[in-house]
Design an enzyme around this catalytic site. Structure first.
Site, short mmCIF file in Angstrom:
data_model
loop_
_atom_site.label_atom_id
_atom_site.label_comp_id
_atom_site.label_asym_id
_atom_site.label_seq_id
_atom_site.Cartn_x
_atom_site.Cartn_y
_atom_site.Cartn_z
N LYS A 52 0.84 -1.20 0.00
CA LYS A 52 0.00 0.00 0.00
C LYS A 52 0.88 1.26 0.00
O LYS A 52 0.63 2.20 -0.76
CB LYS A 52 -0.93 -0.01 1.22
CG LYS A 52 -2.03 -1.06 1.08
CD LYS A 52 -2.81 -1.33 2.37
CE LYS A 52 -3.81 -2.47 2.14
NZ LYS A 52 -4.57 -2.86 3.33
N GLN A 96 -4.98 -1.52 9.54
CA GLN A 96 -4.89 -2.86 8.96
C GLN A 96 -5.49 -3.89 9.92
O GLN A 96 -5.15 -3.92 11.10
CB GLN A 96 -3.42 -3.18 8.65
CG GLN A 96 -3.19 -4.48 7.91
CD GLN A 96 -3.70 -4.49 6.48
OE1 GLN A 96 -3.80 -3.45 5.83
NE2 GLN A 96 -4.04 -5.66 5.97
N ASP A 119 -11.13 2.83 3.72
CA ASP A 119 -11.41 1.39 3.69
C ASP A 119 -12.90 1.13 3.49
O ASP A 119 -13.31 0.02 3.13
CB ASP A 119 -11.00 0.75 5.02
CG ASP A 119 -9.81 -0.18 4.88
OD1 ASP A 119 -9.57 -0.67 3.77
OD2 ASP A 119 -9.15 -0.43 5.90
N1 GUN Z 1 -6.95 -6.88 6.11
C1 GUN Z 1 -7.15 -7.62 5.00
N2 GUN Z 1 -7.69 -6.87 4.02
C2 GUN Z 1 -7.83 -5.63 4.53
C3 GUN Z 1 -8.31 -4.40 3.98
O1 GUN Z 1 -8.75 -4.30 2.84
N3 GUN Z 1 -8.27 -3.33 4.82
C4 GUN Z 1 -7.80 -3.43 6.09
N4 GUN Z 1 -7.82 -2.33 6.84
N5 GUN Z 1 -7.34 -4.54 6.62
C5 GUN Z 1 -7.36 -5.64 5.82
#
Ligand code: GUN
Length: 307
Positions: A52, A96, A119
């Protein structure tokens, strides 16, 4: 032969389309900014977060990483989120998941300012999705919709079966398909005759987090199969069973000690109309949609100079 739906291709198209929007925001104010919070050291999460941050850098966006240790308290995380809410240079906040067991995950997600909820997990964002109003959509299901659109796969009037009812993928996925006029069924661990439900589908979205769970008898020959699962297999016997005859994957396992498989059994892909491979299908789109949401957030803030 089934068509392969190439996530990297669609990702590159999405990222390319963001570049002029980012340049315009930079001209107007500043580049979009993303803050990522990664608690503890979960190796899978670390890989996602690195990707990311890298994607931000490649687009010329600002990003920063916060890495509290895994003994952090809910209060401390709330303090961090609130400080990011108050920062004028941050457009998007991503915490996350999963978080360690002592953390009240819902409380932390709820503390994120909905205006920075890139998100799309906040109940305010879920409400906008339900109401069909433009807002941040959860990245993975939004990416799946981009994939379907890119390959001009018809949705209206089609039977779509979503396997999995998570807040992050299954539920928003079903809502997005419904908004495009699919007839949507959401299946889960208590569903009776799951294979039969799936076999009726024109579009199957597998998002249950169980390796190679959807075997060939789940899939109709005309179906488009979207595999959201990313499961790392370390068990030699399971790998041999699932990837029987796939010399490249077996060699990769021998080299790395693990191999990634989706929620759909590789044999099920052989007899369908089109499918997303794992890796290289839905995965790349999640990050592209996070970038897209972060750009959108900055545009909400400063106005869309291109509009
Ligand atoms: N953990 C696995 N996929 C995601 C996601 O798309 N966003 C977040 N914040 N955590 C994750």
């Amino acid at each position: 032969m089934a068509d392969i739906l190439d996530g990297k291709l669609v990702r590159d198209a999405i990222l390319e389309s963001l570049k002029p929007r980012i340049a315009a925001l930079e001209e107007l104010q500043r580049p979009p900014g993303l803050a990522v919070v990664l608690v503890g050291n979960n190796p899978a999460s670390e890989i996602y977060v690195r990707s990311k941050v890298k994607a931000c850098e490649e687009l010329g966006m600002f990003s920063e990483k916060h890495m509290p240790t895994d003994d952090v308290t809910t209060e401390e995380l709330l303090f961090l989120v609130r400080s990011l809410n108050a920062r004028p240079d941050i457009d998007g906040i991503l915490v996350q998941l999963p978080l360690p067991a002592q953390i009240d995950e819902q409380q932390v997600l709820m503390a994120i300012d909905p205006m920075k909820d890139v998100d799309g997990f906040h109940p305010v964002s879920a409400g906008h999705l339900m109401a069909g109003r433009p807002w941040f959509r959860p990245c993975t299901p939004a990416g799946v919709m981009k994939m379907l659109a890119h390959y001009q796969i018809p949705i209206a009037g089609k039977r779509a079966v979503v396997v999995g009812r998570s807040d992050i993928v299954g539920k928003p996925m079903a809502m997005l398909l419904l908004h495009e006029s699919a007839t949507v069924t959401i299946c889960h661990s208590k569903t009776r005759d799951l294979a039969e439900e799936c076999r009726r589908a024109d579009i199957v979205v597998a998002a249950i987090g169980r390796p190679a769970f959807l075997t060939p008898e789940f899939i109709a020959p005309h179906a488009v199969v979207i595999d959201v699962g990313i499961n790392r297999l370390k068990d030699r016997a399971a790998v041999d069973r699932i990837f029987e005859g796939d010399a490249a994957r077996l060699a990769a396992f021998d080299k790395n000690g693990s191999v990634v498989v989706g929620d759909v059994h590789p044999a099920a892909f052989r007899n369908c109309a089109a499918y997303t491979p794992v890796p290289g299908g839905v995965g790349p789109l999640t990050i592209a949609m996070l970038m897209s949401n972060t750009v959108l957030s900055a545009e909400f803030r400063f106005g869309n100079p291109q509009a």
